[in-house]
Design a protein around this motif. Structure first.
Motif, PDB file in Angstrom:
ATOM      1  N   SER A  11      -7.346  16.763   9.774  1.00  9.29           N
ATOM      2  CA  SER A  11      -6.728  15.475   9.453  1.00  9.29           C
ATOM      3  C   SER A  11      -6.913  14.524  10.633  1.00  9.29           C
ATOM      4  N   GLY A  12      -7.079  13.256  10.294  1.00  9.32           N
ATOM      5  CA  GLY A  12      -7.201  12.249  11.341  1.00  9.32           C
ATOM      6  C   GLY A  12      -5.927  12.194  12.160  1.00  9.32           C
ATOM      7  N   GLY A  51      -9.103   9.990   8.436  1.00 11.21           N
ATOM      8  CA  GLY A  51      -9.152   8.770   9.248  1.00 11.21           C
ATOM      9  C   GLY A  51      -7.781   8.152   9.485  1.00 11.21           C
ATOM     10  N   GLY A  52      -6.744   8.907   9.090  1.00 15.28           N
ATOM     11  CA  GLY A  52      -5.376   8.382   9.135  1.00 15.28           C
ATOM     12  C   GLY A  52      -4.883   7.986  10.524  1.00 15.28           C
ATOM     13  N   ASN A  53      -5.538   8.482  11.562  1.00 22.33           N
ATOM     14  CA  ASN A  53      -5.156   8.095  12.931  1.00 22.33           C
ATOM     15  C   ASN A  53      -5.629   6.681  13.261  1.00 22.33           C
ATOM     16  N   SER A 134     -16.172   6.952  -2.049  1.00 20.66           N
ATOM     17  CA  SER A 134     -15.593   6.005  -3.001  1.00 20.66           C
ATOM     18  C   SER A 134     -14.136   5.704  -2.673  1.00 20.66           C
ATOM     19  N   PRO A 135     -13.694   4.466  -2.988  1.00 19.62           N
ATOM     20  CA  PRO A 135     -12.283   4.128  -2.753  1.00 19.62           C
ATOM     21  C   PRO A 135     -11.361   4.880  -3.715  1.00 19.62           C
TER      22      PRO A 135
HETATM   23  N1  UDP Z   1     -10.813   7.114   1.961  1.00 12.03           N
HETATM   24  C1  UDP Z   1     -11.408   6.662   0.781  1.00 12.03           C
HETATM   25  N2  UDP Z   1     -12.163   7.535   0.030  1.00 12.03           N
HETATM   26  C2  UDP Z   1     -12.337   8.841   0.381  1.00 12.03           C
HETATM   27  C3  UDP Z   1     -11.723   9.296   1.573  1.00 12.03           C
HETATM   28  C4  UDP Z   1     -10.973   8.417   2.347  1.00 12.03           C
HETATM   29  O1  UDP Z   1     -11.269   5.504   0.413  1.00 12.03           O
HETATM   30  O2  UDP Z   1     -13.033   9.568  -0.347  1.00 12.03           O
HETATM   31  C5  UDP Z   1     -10.050   6.164   2.810  1.00 12.03           C
HETATM   32  C6  UDP Z   1      -8.624   5.950   2.349  1.00 12.03           C
HETATM   33  O3  UDP Z   1      -8.280   4.613   2.559  1.00 12.03           O
HETATM   34  C7  UDP Z   1      -7.828   6.861   3.295  1.00 12.03           C
HETATM   35  C8  UDP Z   1      -8.621   6.715   4.587  1.00 12.03           C
HETATM   36  O4  UDP Z   1      -9.982   6.650   4.141  1.00 12.03           O
HETATM   37  O5  UDP Z   1      -6.518   6.422   3.470  1.00 12.03           O
HETATM   38  C9  UDP Z   1      -8.435   7.815   5.586  1.00 12.03           C
HETATM   39  O6  UDP Z   1      -8.501   9.062   4.993  1.00 12.03           O
HETATM   40  P1  UDP Z   1      -7.199  10.030   4.835  1.00 12.03           P
HETATM   41  O7  UDP Z   1      -5.982   9.198   4.603  1.00 12.03           O
HETATM   42  O8  UDP Z   1      -7.516  11.058   3.826  1.00 12.03           O
HETATM   43  O9  UDP Z   1      -7.140  10.647   6.271  1.00 12.03           O
HETATM   44  P2  UDP Z   1      -6.131  11.763   6.869  1.00 12.03           P
HETATM   45  O10 UDP Z   1      -4.807  11.614   6.172  1.00 12.03           O
HETATM   46  O11 UDP Z   1      -6.728  13.116   6.593  1.00 12.03           O
HETATM   47  O12 UDP Z   1      -6.096  11.456   8.328  1.00 12.03           O
END
Ligand code: UDP
Length: 235
Positions: A11-12, A51-53, A134-135
């Motif tokens: 996870s980010g 990318g959550g970080n 994809s979004p």
């Molecule tokens: N995201 C997206 N499509 C995907 C994967 C990610 O649009 O297939 C975008 C989405 O906005 C998401 C962000 O990338 O909030 C970061 O990914 P995520 O929240 O899954 O990260 P994590 O919680 O694992 O840090």
């Protein structure tokens, strides 16, 4: 050796360590060392990082951003994290290749199942960025999809907790840990292992998920040796 090929989801949020934002070099290097140790044991490794970080589309939308652009920003955040991990791996002599679901060569190579498999067979770590490309999806769904595509034996979800609990162990001291649980039970109990889309995708394609605490160094190696350090989710 229990597994021949694994997909590791990081996870980010975990990457930011104690900092609260961005990338904590200590955490990054700890991940890199653990990944190298696993690679040295002979297992082929594909990685998907969140990318959550840095940025999440949903929180962007809450602040008035267009959701699709916000999600694209989130996907770019996964590229930033993937480049950071690739750099940390190379620094300790572990080859890796960043693949991007959205073409942006030379930042990374365009993702395809076959490019990822070729990379892993060469002994390099395939870091698959942009989630699904994809979004409206998450990187959990991206990692479920990639695990299935690259024919991984298991999808490892490295988190901050050491498995799946009856409730959030960071909030409820009574929460109990499962050693094993089915996808159906995860969905029925509404447990926050992964989002519903990711869980359903794994269930339909029989992709086992192993949830464990990646922030404890050595756990990845233990898990690969068959030690019970987390929770197995399967049919
Ligand atoms: N995201 C997206 N499509 C995907 C994967 C990610 O649009 O297939 C975008 C989405 O906005 C998401 C962000 O990338 O909030 C970061 O990914 P995520 O929240 O899954 O990260 P994590 O919680 O694992 O840090």
């Amino acid at each position: 050796m229990k597994y021949n090929r694994i997909l590791l989801k990081l996870s980010g949020e975990s990457l930011m360590g104690k900092q609260g934002y961005g990338i904590d070099p200590e955490r990054l290097n700890s991940y890199a060392r653990q990944i190298q140790e696993a690679a040295d044991s002979g297992v082929q490794i594909g990685i998907v990082i969140g990318g959550g970080n840095i940025f999440r589309g949903l929180s962007g939308a809450a602040k008035g951003f267009d959701r699709v652009k916000g999600d694209q920003m989130g996907m770019m955040a996964t590229v930033i994290n993937s480049l950071a991990l690739s750099s940390a791996l190379e620094a300790i002599g572990q080859p890796s290749k960043v693949l991007t679901a959205i073409p942006m060569f030379p930042v990374g190579y365009p993702y395809s199942k076959w490019e990822a498999i070729k990379t892993m067979k060469e002994g390099s770590i395939a870091i698959m960025s942009c989630g699904t490309g994809s979004p409206y999806f998450t990187t959990d769904t991206g990692s479920a999809l990639r695990a299935i595509e690259i024919e991984a034996d298991v999808m490892l979800k490295g988190t901050r907790v050491d498995g799946v609990y009856t409730a959030d162990p960071e909030k409820d001291p009574e929460a109990k840990k499962f050693d094993e649980i089915t996808y159906d039970e995860v969905l029925a109990r509404n447990l926050k292992v992964m989002d519903i889309t990711a869980t359903a995708l794994c269930k339909e394609n029989n992709m086992p998920i192993y949830v464990f605490n990646m922030d404890v160094e050595g756990n990845l190696a233990k898990m690969l040796k068959g030690e019970k350090v987390g929770t197995l989710v399967s049919n």
